[in-house]
Design an enzyme around this catalytic site. Structure first.
Site, PDB file in Angstrom:
ATOM      1  N   SER A   1       0.816  -1.215   0.000  1.00 55.35           N
ATOM      2  CA  SER A   1       0.000   0.000   0.000  1.00 55.35           C
ATOM      3  C   SER A   1       0.849   1.264   0.000  1.00 55.35           C
ATOM      4  O   SER A   1       2.017   1.268   0.385  1.00 55.35           O
ATOM      5  CB  SER A   1      -0.908   0.019   1.228  1.00 55.35           C
ATOM      6  OG  SER A   1      -1.599  -1.185   1.364  1.00 55.35           O
TER       7      SER A   1
HETATM    8  N1  SAH Z   1      -1.006  -4.894   3.812  1.00 51.98           N
HETATM    9  C1  SAH Z   1      -0.182  -5.256   2.678  1.00 51.98           C
HETATM   10  C2  SAH Z   1      -0.812  -4.926   1.349  1.00 51.98           C
HETATM   11  C3  SAH Z   1      -2.066  -5.664   1.122  1.00 51.98           C
HETATM   12  S1  SAH Z   1      -2.463  -6.045  -0.555  1.00 51.98           S
HETATM   13  C4  SAH Z   1       1.203  -4.640   2.775  1.00 51.98           C
HETATM   14  O1  SAH Z   1       1.457  -3.872   3.714  1.00 51.98           O
HETATM   15  O2  SAH Z   1       2.053  -4.954   1.929  1.00 51.98           O
HETATM   16  C5  SAH Z   1      -3.841  -7.093  -0.186  1.00 51.98           C
HETATM   17  C6  SAH Z   1      -3.454  -8.473   0.220  1.00 51.98           C
HETATM   18  O3  SAH Z   1      -4.626  -9.113   0.670  1.00 51.98           O
HETATM   19  C7  SAH Z   1      -2.928  -9.323  -0.940  1.00 51.98           C
HETATM   20  O4  SAH Z   1      -1.692  -9.854  -0.620  1.00 51.98           O
HETATM   21  C8  SAH Z   1      -3.998 -10.399  -1.107  1.00 51.98           C
HETATM   22  O5  SAH Z   1      -3.487 -11.645  -1.530  1.00 51.98           O
HETATM   23  C9  SAH Z   1      -4.567 -10.467   0.298  1.00 51.98           C
HETATM   24  N2  SAH Z   1      -5.912 -11.051   0.396  1.00 51.98           N
HETATM   25  C10 SAH Z   1      -6.963 -10.881  -0.459  1.00 51.98           C
HETATM   26  N3  SAH Z   1      -8.046 -11.569  -0.029  1.00 51.98           N
HETATM   27  C11 SAH Z   1      -7.672 -12.183   1.139  1.00 51.98           C
HETATM   28  C12 SAH Z   1      -8.351 -13.065   2.049  1.00 51.98           C
HETATM   29  N4  SAH Z   1      -9.605 -13.459   1.864  1.00 51.98           N
HETATM   30  N5  SAH Z   1      -7.668 -13.508   3.124  1.00 51.98           N
HETATM   31  C13 SAH Z   1      -6.374 -13.142   3.337  1.00 51.98           C
HETATM   32  N6  SAH Z   1      -5.685 -12.326   2.499  1.00 51.98           N
HETATM   33  C14 SAH Z   1      -6.323 -11.851   1.410  1.00 51.98           C
END
Ligand code: SAH
Length: 215
Positions: A62
């Protein structure tokens, strides 16, 4: 910051302040966590730009302002247990871990979960547990949390997730269409129910159900 702080990190702090982040503890946590360790090798020069960047599995780390803003909205204390859904690179979890007691972070891609776990261990962040799993089906035995942060876009906040909040707990999540603009929503658990407040517009990759079949 000191006389030896590199210029890009000074700019990074200035940008966060200019955009309205004022909580000193949050600014300090943002200063402490080396974002260059969480981005792809080829993006290191851009690690302190205020933009989201691509990571493995087609996901993103992010934008720093959004990380700081969501963290500030959580009003973290050292006694708090926090759940993050969407580990990605592990960067947001690292920032949370500087302010909370314990962070559980859940990711549906094994590659990302393993990568984040290794990275966080190498950096010495010992109060973070990285779990492979589905944020739409958080295991009951993990218990309730003081704070919950969702870092992937959800069409709506599942009731089961809100029920995992301790009394006076805070949940923050991007709510809206998966491939458009979402609104950051903050939920506070009160004595009688839940207070809901819409904050700012954001763009997150979508939350998808189930652990990913691909690595
Ligand atoms: N917080 C992260 C960025 C998040 S991007 C950072 O600091 O780098 C969103 C992430 O959520 C992705 O890696 C994606 O694979 C994950 N994601 C999406 N749906 C999800 C779910 N149902 N359970 C767990 N993770 C999920």
């Amino acid at each position: 910051m000191s006389a030896t702080t590199p210029p890009e990190k000074m700019m990074f702090q200035l940008t966060l302040r200019r955009r309205g982040i004022s909580d000193q503890a949050v600014l300090r946590a943002m200063e402490e966590v080396p974002r260059e360790s969480f981005v792809e090798q080829t993006d290191r020069a851009d690690a302190y730009c205020d933009t989201a960047l691509g990571i493995a599995c087609g996901q993103t780390i992010s934008q720093p302002f959004v990380v700081a803003y969501m963290t500030e909205q959580l009003k973290l204390q050292k006694r708090h247990r926090v759940l993050e859904i969407g580990t990605g690179s592990g960067y947001q979890a690292a920032v949370l871990s500087r302010l909370a007691g314990h962070v559980v972070t859940m990711e549906r891609f094994r590659t990302l979960a393993d990568g984040a776990r290794r990275r966080l261990e190498d950096l010495g962040y010992h109060n973070i547990e990285v779990m492979l799993g589905d944020g739409f089906a958080v295991p009951e035995q993990l218990g309730p949390f003081d704070r919950i942060i969702v870092t992937a876009a959800m069409a709506q906040i599942p009731d089961e997730l809100m029920q995992r909040l301790e009394p006076e707990g805070i949940l923050i999540a991007p709510v809206g269409p998966p491939h458009g603009v979402q609104t950051l929503v903050r939920i506070v658990r009160t004595e009688t129910g839940f207070d809901r407040k819409e904050l700012v517009d954001v763009r997150f990759v979508p939350a998808l159900p189930g652990v990913a079949k691909e690595l």
